[in-house]
Every structure is written in C-alpha cells, then in structure tokens.
Write a protein that holds these residues in place. Structure first.
Motif, mmCIF file in Angstrom:
data_model
loop_
_atom_site.group_PDB
_atom_site.id
_atom_site.type_symbol
_atom_site.label_atom_id
_atom_site.label_comp_id
_atom_site.label_asym_id
_atom_site.label_seq_id
_atom_site.Cartn_x
_atom_site.Cartn_y
_atom_site.Cartn_z
ATOM 1 N N THR A 139 -0.647 4.939 5.715
ATOM 2 C CA THR A 139 -0.562 5.935 4.810
ATOM 3 C C THR A 139 -1.982 5.934 3.902
ATOM 4 O O THR A 139 -1.706 5.878 2.496
ATOM 5 N N LYS A 151 0.097 10.948 6.236
ATOM 6 C CA LYS A 151 0.453 9.703 5.832
ATOM 7 C C LYS A 151 1.594 9.526 7.147
ATOM 8 O O LYS A 151 1.705 8.367 7.654
ATOM 9 N N MET A 168 2.604 0.155 3.859
ATOM 10 C CA MET A 168 2.312 1.269 3.244
ATOM 11 C C MET A 168 2.052 1.351 1.786
ATOM 12 O O MET A 168 2.192 0.246 1.341
ATOM 13 N N GLN A 186 8.375 9.962 -0.423
ATOM 14 C CA GLN A 186 7.234 9.804 0.539
ATOM 15 C C GLN A 186 7.676 8.329 1.206
ATOM 16 O O GLN A 186 7.623 8.027 2.433
ATOM 17 N N VAL A 190 8.118 8.028 4.879
ATOM 18 C CA VAL A 190 7.556 6.960 6.001
ATOM 19 C C VAL A 190 8.394 6.023 6.700
ATOM 20 O O VAL A 190 8.470 5.618 7.837
#
Length: 335
Positions: A139, A151, A168, A186, A190
């Motif tokens: 990321t 990312k 990350m 986010q 991820v």
C-alpha cells in the motif's frame, strides 16, 4: 479468511458501530471512546519498565524475543542476494549455536517475496509451528500516498507471490482530517485483497505510524478503527518516522486489543516496530505484554518485534548468559 467470513466481519463492525462505517458513524464511535490519561499511561509504562525477571527467566525471555522478531530489510538498494542473506540469518541466527531458535518472519518489499520464499525452502511456514513467514510491506509503504487501485494491486501481487502477511500503512492525512470512513474502507478493501484464490488469507498488519498521529487519543482511535475494519495486527510504525515504537504507545495499543478481546472474544496482534535495539528494552516489552494483554499474547501470531539490530544484541546477551560472562547491568535487573 474467506469472503463469507469477511462479510461477517463487516456485519459485526456495523453492529458494533450502530450504523454503516461512514465518517459520521465512525466519528461518533471513535470520539465516544474514553480519553487517554497521558500522564497515567506514561507512568504505568515507566513502572512496568522497572519490573523484574529472575535470571532463570532471562534465558527464556531471550529465546522468546528471537522467536518474535520480524527480521527486516526495507531499503531501496535491496537485492535478491541481500534477501537471501537475510533469510540465512533468520533460519540460523547464531551460526555458532544450532539450538538458537529461528525468527518469526522476514519482512521485505513485495517484489522480494519470491526470493525470500525460494531461500526459505521447506522452512517457509507458520512461526507458531517452527517455520518462518514472509511478510511484505504494501500500500505504497511507507508514505501510503497512492491511489486505492495501486494499493490493492500492490497487495494482491504480494499475496499472489506467496506472502503470508501484509504490512499496510494507513492514510494518515485522511485520518488526521477526520476522514475515518475512507481509512476504514481502504483497510477493509486491502483485507479483501489478502484473500488467496484457494480461499485462505494472508494476515493483515495495519501500520498506524504513531509518530505522525501526534496524540495518544488519536493512537487509540486509529487502533480501534483498524481493528473494526479487519486488522489481524495493529503495528506502531514503519520505522521510517521518529518517534517510532515507544513503550507507552505499545501499552496503549495492548489495552485496546485486550478490551477488544473482552468485548468480542477475538485476539488481535500487536507489533511495535522501529527503535527497539537492546535486549533490555525488548524484555520490558515482554513484561508489558504479559501484564496488559496476558501471557497468551507472547506467541508469534499475536506479538512481534519489527527490528533488525535487536537480534544482534539478543544473541550477544544469550551467549553471555550461557557462558556466564555477563553482569546484571546487561538486563532488566530488579528481582
């Protein structure tokens, strides 16, 4: 973790938050957490830093520290050869003593993952079972300044190449601007990118970069936010920003995972990274983990040290203890 489990994870977050994880709901929840007594936190950390362990326990502590280290190389000049050397050190930390335990993992940039796995060979595996994991930073580490598509692609490639763990970084700018929904989304996405084609999942460590969050209240909120979004570990730092790991900050994060466990029954890991260089310091962290979260956290899937120079000092102290050539000053000395 399967897609179904991820869906359940998000459903639980919605239930705990009392609504969808948008800026408004998350702000209400995170700012509703009790404030951190900075003076009290730092005094507790200082008190724990003076706790004793007996000489007989020091040998165990040094062995345990080695087995909790993520041996790291994260430089622009990293090469496959440097990674192979790192792996050799991870597998046999003390060339003069084959009884020395292996470290928990090697941590590298994503493009170095295949080289690390190849070098590990049959030793590549679960550190709780004697293997060595491969962790990849992702990321747009260390800044986190990239589009979400970049990312996610960064994460997916590392997982496809065989990474066992993804470290990350959160978007600190978004967090500090109060865009909690963006940070949550986010992390959650991820987390989904960590799922492999066979349905298993790489573990997700979420780096808060506590040195940029400015206050203990922010660190507490970021810790809760990361866990709500699906973190398997919360990690202090990239090691590229000062201050990195500190005992008060780690204590605070341990309190968060302890409270999460009490509320949900789920255990989340903690990884202090950056600035822990001596055995004496590392033993203080072990004592703090045992006191705050519990001794069950002192295993690789729940606690790690992000460090490289630490290993060399631990090996020196281990040799001194074995040969008798050490003084109490080398350790946490109050019995």
């Amino acid at each position: 973790m399967t897609s179904t489990q991820l869906t359940r994870l998000q459903d639980r977050a919605v239930q705990l938050l009392g609504g969808e994880p948008d800026d408004t709901t998350l702000r209400r929840y995170l700012h509703g957490l009790s404030g951190v007594d900075a003076t009290g936190l730092e005094q507790r950390a200082a008190d724990l830093g003076t706790r004793s362990i007996k000489t007989t326990s020091k040998a165990w502590a040094l062995e345990r520290i080695v087995g909790l280290i993520d041996l790291t190389t994260l430089e622009g000049a990293d090469t496959p050869g440097k990674v192979r050397s790192l792996v050799a050190k991870a597998l046999n930390p003390d060339a003069a003593d084959p009884t020395c335990p292996r470290v928990a993992a090697v941590c590298v940039y994503g493009d170095m993952v295949p080289h690390a796995i190849e070098a590990l060979g049959a030793a590549h595996g679960d550190p709780d079972e004697g293997g060595v994991s491969v962790a990849a930073v992702a990321t747009a580490f260390p800044s986190g300044r990239a589009s979400l598509d970049v990312k996610l692609a960064d994460t997916s490639q590392a997982v496809a190449d065989g990474a066992d763990e993804i470290d990350m970084v959160i978007d600190r700018g978004a967090f500090l601007a109060g865009r909690y929904g963006l940070v949550f989304d986010q992390i959650a996405r991820v987390k989904r990118a960590c799922v492999r084609s066979d349905g298993t999942s790489a573990a997700l460590k979420v780096i808060l970069e506590t040195g940029e969050l400015a206050t203990y209240d922010n660190i507490k909120r970021a810790s809760w936010l990361a866990i709500l979004a699906g973190a398997d570990f919360i990690k202090t730092s990239t090691g590229k920003v000062q201050p990195a790991a500190t005992l008060p900050t780690t204590l605070l994060m341990l309190e968060v995972v302890r409270d999460w466990h009490r509320a949900t029954g789920e255990r989340i890991g903690v990884k202090p990274a950056g600035g822990i260089r001596t055995s004496k310091d590392a033993i203080r962290y072990l004592v703090t983990v045992a006191e705050i979260a519990g001794e069950e956290w002192l295993q690789p899937h729940l606690f790690r040290f992000g460090a490289s120079s630490l290993l060399n000092d631990v090996l020196r102290q281990r040799t001194r203890l074995q040969t008798g050539h050490y003084t109490g000053a080398d350790y946490v000395t109050i019995d």
